[in-house]
Write an enzyme that holds these catalytic residues in place. Sequence first.
Site, mmCIF file in Angstrom:
data_model
loop_
_atom_site.group_PDB
_atom_site.id
_atom_site.type_symbol
_atom_site.label_atom_id
_atom_site.label_comp_id
_atom_site.label_asym_id
_atom_site.label_seq_id
_atom_site.Cartn_x
_atom_site.Cartn_y
_atom_site.Cartn_z
ATOM 1 N N ASP A 31 0.847 -1.191 0.000
ATOM 2 C CA ASP A 31 0.000 0.000 0.000
ATOM 3 C C ASP A 31 0.891 1.253 0.000
ATOM 4 O O ASP A 31 1.815 1.349 0.818
ATOM 5 C CB ASP A 31 -0.866 -0.055 1.276
ATOM 6 C CG ASP A 31 -2.006 0.933 1.265
ATOM 7 O OD1 ASP A 31 -2.411 1.367 0.174
ATOM 8 O OD2 ASP A 31 -2.512 1.240 2.361
ATOM 9 N N GLY A 54 -7.861 8.233 6.812
ATOM 10 C CA GLY A 54 -7.900 8.472 8.253
ATOM 11 C C GLY A 54 -9.297 8.529 8.844
ATOM 12 O O GLY A 54 -10.307 8.349 8.157
ATOM 13 N N ASN A 57 -10.261 0.435 -0.713
ATOM 14 C CA ASN A 57 -9.343 0.320 0.433
ATOM 15 C C ASN A 57 -10.003 0.742 1.748
ATOM 16 O O ASN A 57 -10.552 1.850 1.832
ATOM 17 C CB ASN A 57 -8.151 1.259 0.245
ATOM 18 C CG ASN A 57 -7.202 0.804 -0.838
ATOM 19 O OD1 ASN A 57 -7.480 -0.144 -1.564
ATOM 20 N ND2 ASN A 57 -6.085 1.486 -0.951
#
Length: 326
Positions: A94, A191, A266
Amino acid sequence: MTYNYKELGLSNTREMFEKANKEHYAVPAFNFNNMEQMLAIIEACAETGSPVILQCSMGALKYMTKEVVPLLAKAGVDRARAMGSDIPVALHLDHGPNLEAVKEVIDCGFSSVMIDGSHYDFEKNIEVTKAVVEYAHNYDVTVEAELGVLAGIEDDVEAEHHIYTDPEEVIEFVEKTGVDSLAIAIGTSHGAHKFKPGSNPKLELSILAKVEDKLPGFPIVLHGSSAVPAEYVEKIKKYGGELKDAIGIPDSELQGAAKSGVAKINVDTDGRLAFTAGVREVFATKPAEFDPRKYLGVAKEEMKKYYILKIKNVFGSENAYTAAKK
Ligand code: G3H
Ligand code: 13P
Ligand code: ZN
């Protein structure tokens, strides 16, 4: 020790993405940092029959060490097979920062890599991506690149605003680099603190539609797609955690994307929140507990439960392969 990913039982993403786009679902790409998270991901995917991308950041590789990561991924494949499932499993880097890192992880047995040149200008992004593609394809390792910048933390660089992907650039980028999949910026961000509570987060689905129009059938990737479930934010705070109130990408925004050319989505933050909520609850309600299996086990089960729901409600990848017998 060096490995070829095929000897670890892993797959690259080529066939996974072809099938996902043909059958209108997205492959989950979940990050892991330890054995419990790896097991939560693999068991959730094996039980639902969903293909899976085990995603490992440079930070995660440093934490788990390069001796352990390939064997953990192999153990994940073995675990899925022991459960009676034939799901393909990819081990993916990643946000790979450069060719040096890509070479290192291909040696470790990774089957797929991301080269994140999104912070470079267009020409430099093409140059670094092309070099990675040329190297990785010698090993039949698939490559993801990124065009556009997500708000939030991206490859250690914090961006305050999104720079949406310009659909006019995608054909030239894909043709010149030979990349296998492309991450685009359409309003997701990394986040736990994506949007303020009370706001109504929307993805720029018109950009996605234009990109798909330019690259029919080409696998598109969405980063920063966690939902930041209120249930976990509340539980973490209730049991002593400090977390700002925030919301993430609503499931309803991702459902349409998963049915389209988006082949990979993701999610990392949601898994971290589920896991942390599980640990905190045990520590707060059973303060005498000091057997790690008793709190890490609860955390693992919470993460697994959440990912099963996400696969069924958002990714649409359930029963794409043989699900484990219950
Ligand atoms: O997009 C980044 C991922 O969430 C990985 O985060 O670098 O803290 O492991 P990390
Ligand atoms: P989240 O922070 O939204 O989970 O995004 C993870 C990601 O994009 C990993 O590359
Ligand atoms: Zn990302």
